[in-house]
Design a protein around this motif. Structure first.
Motif, mmCIF file in Angstrom:
data_model
loop_
_atom_site.group_PDB
_atom_site.id
_atom_site.type_symbol
_atom_site.label_atom_id
_atom_site.label_comp_id
_atom_site.label_asym_id
_atom_site.label_seq_id
_atom_site.Cartn_x
_atom_site.Cartn_y
_atom_site.Cartn_z
ATOM 1 N N UNK A 143 -20.794 -27.624 19.276
ATOM 2 C CA UNK A 143 -22.136 -27.025 19.847
ATOM 3 C C UNK A 143 -22.332 -26.627 20.931
ATOM 4 N N UNK A 144 -21.390 -26.354 22.052
ATOM 5 C CA UNK A 144 -21.521 -26.264 23.275
ATOM 6 C C UNK A 144 -21.002 -25.305 23.544
ATOM 7 N N UNK A 145 -19.634 -24.962 22.653
ATOM 8 C CA UNK A 145 -19.115 -24.111 22.914
ATOM 9 C C UNK A 145 -19.354 -22.388 22.951
ATOM 10 N N UNK A 146 -20.248 -21.912 22.418
ATOM 11 C CA UNK A 146 -21.082 -20.877 22.552
ATOM 12 C C UNK A 146 -21.325 -20.446 24.157
ATOM 13 N N UNK A 147 -21.296 -21.531 24.831
ATOM 14 C CA UNK A 147 -22.183 -20.983 25.937
ATOM 15 C C UNK A 147 -21.058 -20.874 26.900
ATOM 16 N N UNK A 148 -19.326 -21.068 26.565
ATOM 17 C CA UNK A 148 -18.693 -20.958 26.941
ATOM 18 C C UNK A 148 -17.940 -19.898 26.484
ATOM 19 N N UNK A 149 -18.107 -18.801 26.067
ATOM 20 C CA UNK A 149 -17.987 -17.792 25.115
ATOM 21 C C UNK A 149 -18.539 -16.768 25.688
ATOM 22 N N UNK A 150 -17.298 -15.856 26.569
ATOM 23 C CA UNK A 150 -18.057 -15.097 27.244
ATOM 24 C C UNK A 150 -18.597 -13.727 26.288
ATOM 25 N N UNK A 151 -17.454 -13.058 25.249
ATOM 26 C CA UNK A 151 -17.297 -12.078 24.369
ATOM 27 C C UNK A 151 -16.538 -11.763 23.253
ATOM 28 N N UNK A 152 -16.112 -11.001 22.910
ATOM 29 C CA UNK A 152 -15.346 -10.890 21.710
ATOM 30 C C UNK A 152 -14.554 -9.712 22.247
ATOM 31 N N UNK A 153 -13.221 -9.523 21.377
ATOM 32 C CA UNK A 153 -12.861 -8.202 21.167
ATOM 33 C C UNK A 153 -11.622 -7.581 20.107
ATOM 34 N N UNK A 154 -10.973 -7.202 20.077
ATOM 35 C CA UNK A 154 -10.362 -6.455 19.090
ATOM 36 C C UNK A 154 -8.421 -6.722 20.289
ATOM 37 N N UNK A 155 -7.714 -7.135 18.908
ATOM 38 C CA UNK A 155 -5.845 -7.249 19.448
ATOM 39 C C UNK A 155 -5.361 -7.194 18.778
ATOM 40 N N UNK A 156 -4.105 -6.548 18.688
ATOM 41 C CA UNK A 156 -2.735 -6.230 18.509
ATOM 42 C C UNK A 156 -1.674 -7.551 18.959
ATOM 43 N N UNK A 157 -1.539 -8.711 17.532
ATOM 44 C CA UNK A 157 -0.950 -9.370 17.709
ATOM 45 C C UNK A 157 0.415 -9.148 17.945
ATOM 46 N N UNK A 158 1.074 -8.469 18.226
ATOM 47 C CA UNK A 158 2.452 -7.711 17.867
ATOM 48 C C UNK A 158 3.646 -8.531 17.879
ATOM 49 N N UNK A 159 4.510 -8.641 16.994
ATOM 50 C CA UNK A 159 6.079 -9.565 16.516
ATOM 51 C C UNK A 159 6.814 -9.273 16.578
ATOM 52 N N UNK A 160 7.906 -9.970 17.416
ATOM 53 C CA UNK A 160 9.331 -10.256 16.575
ATOM 54 C C UNK A 160 9.591 -10.534 15.492
ATOM 55 N N UNK A 161 9.271 -9.931 14.078
ATOM 56 C CA UNK A 161 9.043 -10.661 13.181
ATOM 57 C C UNK A 161 10.870 -11.986 12.826
ATOM 58 N N UNK A 162 11.831 -11.401 13.120
ATOM 59 C CA UNK A 162 13.125 -11.702 12.752
ATOM 60 C C UNK A 162 13.449 -12.799 14.186
ATOM 61 N N UNK A 163 12.783 -12.832 15.050
ATOM 62 C CA UNK A 163 13.356 -14.257 16.157
ATOM 63 C C UNK A 163 12.754 -15.364 15.530
ATOM 64 N N UNK A 164 11.607 -15.021 15.128
ATOM 65 C CA UNK A 164 11.081 -16.693 14.580
ATOM 66 C C UNK A 164 11.343 -17.659 14.044
#
Length: 274
Positions: A143-164
């Motif tokens: 219930x408090x968390x919204x007061x601590x969120x500045x905003x939202x953005x777009x992300x591309x979480x690029x991953x070297x998949x074979x390493x995992x």
């Protein structure tokens, strides 16, 4: 980078008193401000705490956009969408599952990201919603968390998949996601919006590969911020990448263009070269 995706988002959001924040370079100096049509209203002070307009503006076309904030840490979620959990036949987790990406992985909107010289395997895109923290945050309730969120953005979480899973004794999530350039986000941080009804689209080389609703998220943004803040203190500018859903794929062409679009925020566009 084309300014039209930002301009479109700005037009949509003005009616709800949202603001689209950017950082930029101009004439070897850095600045920040709010997108207003095809211009930026320059601000002074602290973006997260009482920034004030200077009265000056600069054309979007005249600047080079930077990542919109400088996180001290980047937290990335795994298995946070019901549709993907169902496809992978994995259970819904009882608490958020996450890893850390190195801040040195950050890339600016519009940047072209090279393949790491030390890795020859599959590199995949992951279009995601990003949460940007605006105030020091520890042990807060949902219930408090919204007061601590500045905003939202777009992300591309690029991953070297074979390493995992390359080493059966140790899952290499951080290494797979922390190569230089593997953390592009932006082009803006949209404050004053509710992302719950929004949709994330990822387009690879002109073909749509992802189109999924944020509403399908297992742990929604306020719950994520609350839960993570009980594990570690979140600082202004910190970035939480909310995880991805169906449609993740490999960037196979010699030169690739990846666009992550969230209506009301904008379009993050980056290149990837083999």
């Amino acid at each position: 980078m084309s300014t039209s995706p930002i301009r479109h988002a700005a037009h949509e959001e003005r009616a709800s008193a949202a603001a689209l924040w950017v950082r930029f370079t101009l004439d070897d100096g850095e600045g920040f401000g709010i997108v207003d049509g095809e211009a930026i209203a320059i601000h002074d002070g602290d973006m997260f705490a009482g920034a004030e307009p200077t009265g000056e503006t600069v054309a979007l076309s005249a600047v080079t956009l930077l990542p919109p904030v400088a996180p001290s840490k980047i937290i990335a979620l795994w298995n946070n969408f019901h549709a993907l959990a169902s496809k992978l036949a994995v259970p819904v987790p009882p608490e958020p599952l996450y890893l850390m990406k190195a801040p040195s992985s950050i890339a600016a909107p519009g940047a072209t990201i090279p393949r790491p010289a030390s890795y020859a395997g599959k590199v995949v895109y992951e279009g995601e919603l990003g949460i940007v923290i605006g105030r020091t945050c520890t042990g807060v309730s949902p219930e408090e968390a919204g007061d601590f969120i500045f905003g939202y953005t777009c992300v591309n979480d690029i991953t070297a998949a074979d390493l995992i899973a390359a080493d059966p004794t140790f899952a290499q999530w951080v290494r797979a996601k922390s190569f230089d350039g593997f953390g592009p986000f932006g082009p803006v941080v949209a404050s004053g919006i509710d992302p719950s009804a929004l949709t994330i689209r990822t387009v690879l080389n002109g073909q749509e590969r992802q189109n999924y609703p944020i509403a399908d998220m297992i742990f929604q943004p306020h719950e994520l911020v609350s839960r993570i803040s009980h594990d570690m203190t979140l600082l202004p500018g910190d970035l939480i990448c909310c995880g991805t859903s169906l449609g993740v794929g490999t960037m196979k062409e010699p030169t690739n263009t990846i666009e992550v679009t969230i209506d009301g925020i904008g379009t993050l566009s980056n290149g990837f070269v083999q």
